[in-house]
Design an enzyme around this catalytic site. Sequence first.
Site, PDB file in Angstrom:
ATOM      1  CG  ASP A 466      -9.886  29.152 152.540  1.00  0.00           C
ATOM      2  OD1 ASP A 466      -9.561  30.285 152.959  1.00  0.00           O
ATOM      3  OD2 ASP A 466      -9.368  28.618 151.547  1.00  0.00           O
ATOM      4  CG  ASP A 534      -3.455  31.148 149.275  1.00  0.00           C
ATOM      5  OD1 ASP A 534      -3.488  30.277 150.169  1.00  0.00           O
ATOM      6  OD2 ASP A 534      -4.467  31.619 148.746  1.00  0.00           O
TER       7      ASP A 534
HETATM    8  C1  GLA Z   1      -7.843  29.906 149.344  1.00  0.00           C
HETATM    9  C2  GLA Z   1      -6.808  29.174 150.161  1.00  0.00           C
HETATM   10  C3  GLA Z   1      -6.056  28.210 149.300  1.00  0.00           C
HETATM   11  C4  GLA Z   1      -7.027  27.236 148.684  1.00  0.00           C
HETATM   12  C5  GLA Z   1      -8.073  27.994 147.901  1.00  0.00           C
HETATM   13  C6  GLA Z   1      -9.154  27.075 147.400  1.00  0.00           C
HETATM   14  O1  GLA Z   1      -7.233  30.764 148.439  1.00  0.00           O
HETATM   15  O2  GLA Z   1      -5.950  30.078 150.784  1.00  0.00           O
HETATM   16  O3  GLA Z   1      -5.081  27.529 150.048  1.00  0.00           O
HETATM   17  O4  GLA Z   1      -7.611  26.455 149.685  1.00  0.00           O
HETATM   18  O5  GLA Z   1      -8.696  28.985 148.698  1.00  0.00           O
HETATM   19  O6  GLA Z   1     -10.128  27.771 146.700  1.00  0.00           O
END
Ligand code: GLA
Length: 737
Positions: A466, A534
């Site tokens: 990430d 997301d």
């Molecule tokens: C980001 C990612 C999510 C998740 C969060 C965790 O927003 O896109 O899918 O992994 O971080 O903090």
Amino acid sequence: MLDGYGAVLALRAAGASLVIDTAGRVPRVLHWGADLGPLDAAAADALRATAGPAVLNNSPDVPRTFSLWPTEFEGWAGTPAQEGHAAGTATTPRPQTTAVRHRPAGRDGENGGTIEIDLADEITAIRSTMVLAMDRFGVLSVDIALQRDASLAADGAPIPYTLDSLRVLLPVPERATDILDFTGKWCRERAPQRGPVFFGSHVRRARRGKPGHDAPFLVVAGTADLGFRRGEAWATHLAWSGDAEYVVERLTEGAGPFSATIGAGEGLRPGEIVLADGERYVAPTALFVWSAEGLDGLAGRLHRRLRARPAHPSTPRPLTLNSWEAVYFDHDLDRLTALVERAARVGVERVVLDDGWFHGRREANAGLGDWFVDRSVWPDGLGPLVQLVRRHGMQFGIWFEPEMVNLDSDLARAHPDWVLGPRDALGATARDQYVLDLTRPDAYEHVLARISAIVDEYAVDYIKWDHNRDLSEPVSGAAGIDRPAVHEQTLALYRMLDTLRRRHPGLEIETCSGGGGRVDLGILDRTDRVWASDCNDPVERLQIERWTRMLVPPELIGSHLGAERSHTTSRRTDLSFRLIVALTAHAGIEWDLQEADEDELERIARWGAAYRELRGLIHTGTVVNADLADDATVLTGIVATDGGRALFTWARLATSAAGQSGRVRFPGLDTAARYAVRIREDVGEASRHQSADPSWVTGALRPDGIELPGSVLAGAGVPMPTLNPQQAMLFDLVRLP
Ligand code: GLA
């Protein structure tokens, strides 16, 4: 290899071609578009002879050219290929070709090939090599490497050269009147925007240290009728995960015999690239694609290119469970055990433990950087969970955000100087975090070692990688002064990904950046999946993925079943709609399955089985999209490359004024074939806004389906059921012998 200096050279493949004239000071494009066939001497001469535009009033006294390295020396007043200076001098580059090497592929050069052009410039004291390569799918890549060579300049070029920009620019013809590119935000990535090619410059900059949620992504110049299946298009993408610049530009005097230009290059910060004698700059690869078959034609070429890579994932893409929207930071072995048990029951093949497992990470404001298992919630380490996952025959994946750090972490407390940013005073946090300066060898080695240790300890199969904030004021103090570092940070990221993959063969990596904030073909050269967004709300997701598929094939796009009430939009949707939307990609689940009742679990299990049945097709077939007048409806599909089977999703996002779809054509089918058409209701029925289906649909709903000729399905079209909003139906078509 042919010494092509002075000749007209062509790169041709799959119906596309680029023809250049290497006779001038710098080669120039004579043609970019449809294949003109093997060029005989007469055609080559004629292309060259017609390459000079009119000499206009009140303008240079020679016909303007537009070369592959456009400069003011050629009379080009638009955005140049190169900008830079040596302390205010050497501002007027005048590269001159020194060698041209042509390596056509295939007997008549019909499988693409490469043209390498060496250039030397006495003004800037730079030697460069530009490599144009067309793959067998007709995708053109352009790579440029520069090297300062003081011996080129009479004065020995004592002052280092600051490179401000380097772009690859190609000309497009006058019929390219429209621009289509993308913008977006968190949870709404790759929103298309379209407008005319006005006079002037359409410039899109990514200045976030990454492409961003609003990345231009794929910049297209196309004909006015451009659609999914129609129109001609010229597109570019920069395979780079740092700053970028895209340009579509039109001057009133045109660009040589063409009208406008399209191109891309790395976005360089002031003073970021300074070249002393012997020093090099290697530009990211710029890709160019042409299609006469609309946007699907562009995507088709790009997908074929990606799928032909030796490292393209070739094993079945495992049905995935990700813990994020299921448990967030509530890392509790009992809760996760119950989740994994349910995941196993519905056929999950890979479990990914998301954020929250590492030291001090009890919420989103601490812990980043401390990549040790948090013993307060995992007293026995991750072993018990990993063993459970393995007992069920599933793979284990884990979340990292390696390029980031919270100030509230042991790492930041021990090494405050490892934070990327002005040393005197850091700017604002974003998501409570800062960027870790991976251009520092000690910081880099530390993070690499921690990831490797966790991967080794738990035999991790998969990393979700990430990257949750922009790089703002991205200067590194490593050398004792604050210097811009996006370029080096991006290279460090690539080096780390490459090293991990070498060190841990078989390890797969997903690229995520607050969802889909870093989706580009640079990072995709070293990762196996993109987390497109997301947003698991199927209404949004359907559109996000449809546009993400312009560049990225479905097997590389993660798509998850979320909760009934979306965690990111609060919209409620039916399970069947959510399941159908998550199916046609690399499917997964991101929902606390404890909330699912028995009936839902069974439907999810049937969906899992359908995914396993269909993924061979979904992950290798050609993506097709219907051009529909009603944009509340979507017909999108995947057709097997041998044409034997196809899967279509018919979806309605909102209501429409029209009561009927009228005859809708299924794109990409063989009009000469016959098909068995079956509507699959494995995951439930779509609710309808009508009292009865069109009669052929009633036939297609029977277990053995209905037979229809391709001429009717793809040529004449068929009336589709009128669905209620936020509903979808899956059509499974098999070509009959
Ligand atoms: C980001 C990612 C999510 C998740 C969060 C965790 O927003 O896109 O899918 O992994 O971080 O903090």
